[in-house]
Structures are given as C-alpha cells and as structure tokens.
Design an enzyme around this catalytic site. Sequence first.
Site, PDB file in Angstrom:
ATOM      1  N   LYS A 141       0.834  -1.211   0.000  1.00 49.45           N
ATOM      2  CA  LYS A 141       0.000   0.000   0.000  1.00 49.45           C
ATOM      3  C   LYS A 141       0.870   1.264   0.000  1.00 49.45           C
ATOM      4  CE  LYS A 141      -2.069  -1.168   3.829  1.00 49.45           C
ATOM      5  NZ  LYS A 141      -1.378  -2.462   4.043  1.00 49.45           N
TER       6      LYS A 141
ATOM      7  N   ARG B 133      11.092  -1.186  11.041  1.00 51.83           N
ATOM      8  CA  ARG B 133       9.992  -0.753  11.918  1.00 51.83           C
ATOM      9  C   ARG B 133       9.930  -1.598  13.184  1.00 51.83           C
ATOM     10  NH1 ARG B 133       4.623   0.134   8.288  1.00 51.83           N
ATOM     11  NH2 ARG B 133       3.752  -0.778  10.178  1.00 51.83           N
TER      12      ARG B 133
ATOM     13  N   ARG C 234      11.517  -5.385   5.193  1.00 54.53           N
ATOM     14  CA  ARG C 234      11.113  -3.984   4.950  1.00 54.53           C
ATOM     15  C   ARG C 234      12.021  -2.991   5.674  1.00 54.53           C
ATOM     16  NH1 ARG C 234       4.984  -2.129   5.524  1.00 54.53           N
ATOM     17  NH2 ARG C 234       5.122  -3.017   7.620  1.00 54.53           N
TER      18      ARG C 234
ATOM     19  N   ARG D  42      -0.771  -8.379  13.839  1.00 59.70           N
ATOM     20  CA  ARG D  42      -1.326  -7.432  12.873  1.00 59.70           C
ATOM     21  C   ARG D  42      -2.065  -8.155  11.755  1.00 59.70           C
ATOM     22  NH1 ARG D  42       4.003  -5.199  11.529  1.00 59.70           N
ATOM     23  NH2 ARG D  42       3.026  -3.915   9.930  1.00 59.70           N
TER      24      ARG D  42
ATOM     25  N   ARG E 192      -9.770   0.373   9.415  1.00 58.98           N
ATOM     26  CA  ARG E 192      -9.225  -0.927   9.804  1.00 58.98           C
ATOM     27  C   ARG E 192     -10.299  -1.831  10.406  1.00 58.98           C
ATOM     28  NH1 ARG E 192      -3.646   0.309   8.973  1.00 58.98           N
ATOM     29  NH2 ARG E 192      -2.378  -0.966  10.338  1.00 58.98           N
TER      30      ARG E 192
HETATM   31  P1  ADP Z   1       2.065  -1.976   3.199  1.00 63.40           P
HETATM   32  O1  ADP Z   1       2.094  -0.456   3.188  1.00 63.40           O
HETATM   33  O2  ADP Z   1       0.875  -2.537   2.479  1.00 63.40           O
HETATM   34  O3  ADP Z   1       2.227  -2.566   4.574  1.00 63.40           O
HETATM   35  P2  ADP Z   1       4.669  -1.737   1.926  1.00 63.40           P
HETATM   36  O4  ADP Z   1       4.420  -0.800   0.787  1.00 63.40           O
HETATM   37  O5  ADP Z   1       5.360  -1.191   3.134  1.00 63.40           O
HETATM   38  O6  ADP Z   1       3.303  -2.476   2.356  1.00 63.40           O
HETATM   39  O7  ADP Z   1       5.473  -2.982   1.339  1.00 63.40           O
HETATM   40  C1  ADP Z   1       5.939  -4.024   2.197  1.00 63.40           C
HETATM   41  C2  ADP Z   1       7.322  -4.478   1.761  1.00 63.40           C
HETATM   42  O8  ADP Z   1       7.234  -5.170   0.513  1.00 63.40           O
HETATM   43  C3  ADP Z   1       8.314  -3.345   1.548  1.00 63.40           C
HETATM   44  O9  ADP Z   1       9.582  -3.792   1.989  1.00 63.40           O
HETATM   45  C4  ADP Z   1       8.281  -3.118   0.027  1.00 63.40           C
HETATM   46  O10 ADP Z   1       9.521  -2.629  -0.457  1.00 63.40           O
HETATM   47  C5  ADP Z   1       8.021  -4.520  -0.493  1.00 63.40           C
HETATM   48  N1  ADP Z   1       7.174  -4.545  -1.697  1.00 63.40           N
HETATM   49  C6  ADP Z   1       6.090  -3.755  -1.973  1.00 63.40           C
HETATM   50  N2  ADP Z   1       5.532  -4.089  -3.155  1.00 63.40           N
HETATM   51  C7  ADP Z   1       6.249  -5.142  -3.621  1.00 63.40           C
HETATM   52  C8  ADP Z   1       6.159  -5.958  -4.818  1.00 63.40           C
HETATM   53  N3  ADP Z   1       5.208  -5.750  -5.740  1.00 63.40           N
HETATM   54  N4  ADP Z   1       7.069  -6.951  -4.961  1.00 63.40           N
HETATM   55  C9  ADP Z   1       8.026  -7.168  -4.018  1.00 63.40           C
HETATM   56  N5  ADP Z   1       8.179  -6.440  -2.884  1.00 63.40           N
HETATM   57  C10 ADP Z   1       7.297  -5.437  -2.692  1.00 63.40           C
HETATM   58  P1  AMP Z   2       0.630   0.599   9.146  1.00 62.44           P
HETATM   59  O1  AMP Z   2       1.779   1.534   8.923  1.00 62.44           O
HETATM   60  O2  AMP Z   2      -0.596   0.925   8.337  1.00 62.44           O
HETATM   61  O3  AMP Z   2       1.037  -0.850   9.023  1.00 62.44           O
HETATM   62  O4  AMP Z   2       0.169   0.818  10.665  1.00 62.44           O
HETATM   63  C1  AMP Z   2       1.079   0.586  11.730  1.00 62.44           C
HETATM   64  C2  AMP Z   2       0.341   0.593  13.056  1.00 62.44           C
HETATM   65  O5  AMP Z   2      -0.277   1.878  13.293  1.00 62.44           O
HETATM   66  C3  AMP Z   2      -0.798  -0.402  13.226  1.00 62.44           C
HETATM   67  O6  AMP Z   2      -0.341  -1.714  13.571  1.00 62.44           O
HETATM   68  C4  AMP Z   2      -1.597   0.239  14.358  1.00 62.44           C
HETATM   69  O7  AMP Z   2      -0.953   0.100  15.617  1.00 62.44           O
HETATM   70  C5  AMP Z   2      -1.519   1.721  13.976  1.00 62.44           C
HETATM   71  N1  AMP Z   2      -2.602   2.089  13.033  1.00 62.44           N
HETATM   72  C6  AMP Z   2      -2.464   2.512  11.749  1.00 62.44           C
HETATM   73  N2  AMP Z   2      -3.660   2.788  11.207  1.00 62.44           N
HETATM   74  C7  AMP Z   2      -4.585   2.518  12.164  1.00 62.44           C
HETATM   75  C8  AMP Z   2      -6.002   2.570  12.222  1.00 62.44           C
HETATM   76  N3  AMP Z   2      -6.737   2.950  11.168  1.00 62.44           N
HETATM   77  N4  AMP Z   2      -6.610   2.227  13.385  1.00 62.44           N
HETATM   78  C9  AMP Z   2      -5.913   1.851  14.462  1.00 62.44           C
HETATM   79  N5  AMP Z   2      -4.572   1.752  14.481  1.00 62.44           N
HETATM   80  C10 AMP Z   2      -3.907   2.074  13.341  1.00 62.44           C
END
Ligand code: ADP
Ligand code: AMP
Length: 229
Positions: A19, A170, A137, A181, A98
């Site tokens: 995302k 992270r 990541r 999660r 969420r």
């Molecule tokens: P989200 O925001 O949905 O949690 P991220 O954008 O942070 O996901 O992506 C999660 C991990 O996967 C990151 O390390 C990113 O670089 C990697 N990633 C994202 N899209 C792809 C893809 N299409 N193929 C391989 N790795 C990806």
């Molecule tokens: P994310 O970066 O989207 O993976 O979110 C990281 C963390 O932030 C989550 O595991 C929650 O602890 C908090 N968080 C993000 N968005 C929300 C939401 N809409 N409602 C509650 N907690 C959230």
Amino acid sequence: MGVDGGRHVVIMGPQGAGKGTQAALVAPRLGLIHVATGDLFRQVMASDSELGREIRRYYDRGALVPDELTLRMLMERLDAVKQEHPDARGALIDGFPRNQAQAEALDRAMAERNERIVAVVHIAVPREVLLERLSGRLICATCGATYHRLFNPPKQAGVCDVCGGQLYQRSDDTPEAVERRLAIYYEQTEPVLRHYTEAGLRIDIDGNQPIEAVTEAILAALRPRVEAA
Ligand code: ADP
Ligand code: AMP
C-alpha cells in the site's frame, strides 16, 4: 481541492501488500496526496511526547490504536492537506479504515465535510509472500519512503534514495507483532471490504507482481474513476 471538498481514494490490503509503496508512486500521478495513518503515528512517536508514548503502547505490539484518536488524527491531516495543497483532488488514504466502526465513522465524516470516497483499491497478496516482504522492509526515518532489502533495495545501503535519510526496520515488523497485525487484518479489516463492494467502490488488484506492474494496474483502474469524479 474544490470548494465542495475533496474526492478521496482509499487503499486497502494486508500488511506488506504494498500500500505504502504504491501510494507513493500513484498519488502524484493522480493529483492525490498520500495520507497514511501509520505514518502519522510514526511521526508522533518520533517526538518524545505523552501522545507519542500512548500510541507506542499499542503500536509496538501490533494492536490497533483506539478508533477515536485515529479518526481525529486522520481528519486533522485531511484538513492540513486541504490548506497545504489547495489544487489537489483529494487524499489517497492508506491504513484507514481498519474495522467496521472506522468505516462507518469515515462515511459520516465524509458526509459532514461534503467530501467523497470515489474508489477503494484492494491489493491482494498471499500470506506467505507478505511474511517475506515484512521481514525485509526498511523505512526512511525522515520521509517515510519504503524499501526492501532484496526486492526494492536503496541505491546505497541504509540511505534513502529520495531524501538521503537513514533507513531503519519498523519496531512492529517483529515476528510477534506481524502475527498479531495479520490476525487483526483478517478478522477485522478484510470484512470491511464488503462494505465497499456494496457501495460499488471496490477495485481488486493483484499485488503479487513486480512493483511497476502493480502501479500500472492501479493507475489503469483508478484513472477513469478519479478523473470523472
Ligand atoms: P504496506 O504499506 O501494504 O504494509 P509496503 O508498501 O510497506 O506495504 O510494502 C511491504 C514491503 O514489501 C516493503 O519492503 C516493500 O519494499 C516490499 N514490496 C512492496 N511491493 C512489492 C512488490 N510488488 N514486490 C516485491 N516487494 C514489494
Ligand atoms: P501501518 O503503517 O498501516 O502498518 O500501521 C502501523 C500501526 O499503526 C498499526 O499496527 C496500528 O498500531 C496503527 N494504526 C495505523 N492505522 C490505524 C487505524 N486505522 N486504526 C488503528 N490503528 C492504526
């Protein structure tokens, strides 16, 4: 944004679906501003404040931050986006809603603000792929850009390509927090997709493809919706 408010897009999918990666790539190409609730929390936690400490109690163990606090922070950010980017169409909202209560609160807030959700992009990726992605990541401490040690490495190890900031893992990308999660996602977040299917807003995208292919699929699906709105 126009006088009658923003036209927003929501991006959904499990942790690791891509995302944040995709939002950063597609938002500027659609005239949208990327707003991620997780990024808002990470920014607050980076400062040593009482609010930051409160958020950390939920964040680090992979639990949801309370709905009311999360909604308030999102709305404040949408207000700021409107001020700072008057020409933007709206926001690309990542990480919210969420659960069902958040989805209903978002509907109410949109009606009150005279704004609209024009599409909901759902990025689907199998669970075993998510685990691989989350364990590698890396995030920029300064601008929040996302990398992966193997799948999307920075040009220079540990350094952000965009802003030169330092990359870190992270605090909630630990095996225990990831388990929690993902469990919350499948129990509470995935069911919310039905809400958007019924509203005719849902767009499904195969996220198990190279980053560029996912970007193209999202742009092709979103352009007509966003540009017509
Ligand atoms: P989200 O925001 O949905 O949690 P991220 O954008 O942070 O996901 O992506 C999660 C991990 O996967 C990151 O390390 C990113 O670089 C990697 N990633 C994202 N899209 C792809 C893809 N299409 N193929 C391989 N790795 C990806
Ligand atoms: P994310 O970066 O989207 O993976 O979110 C990281 C963390 O932030 C989550 O595991 C929650 O602890 C908090 N968080 C993000 N968005 C929300 C939401 N809409 N409602 C509650 N907690 C959230």
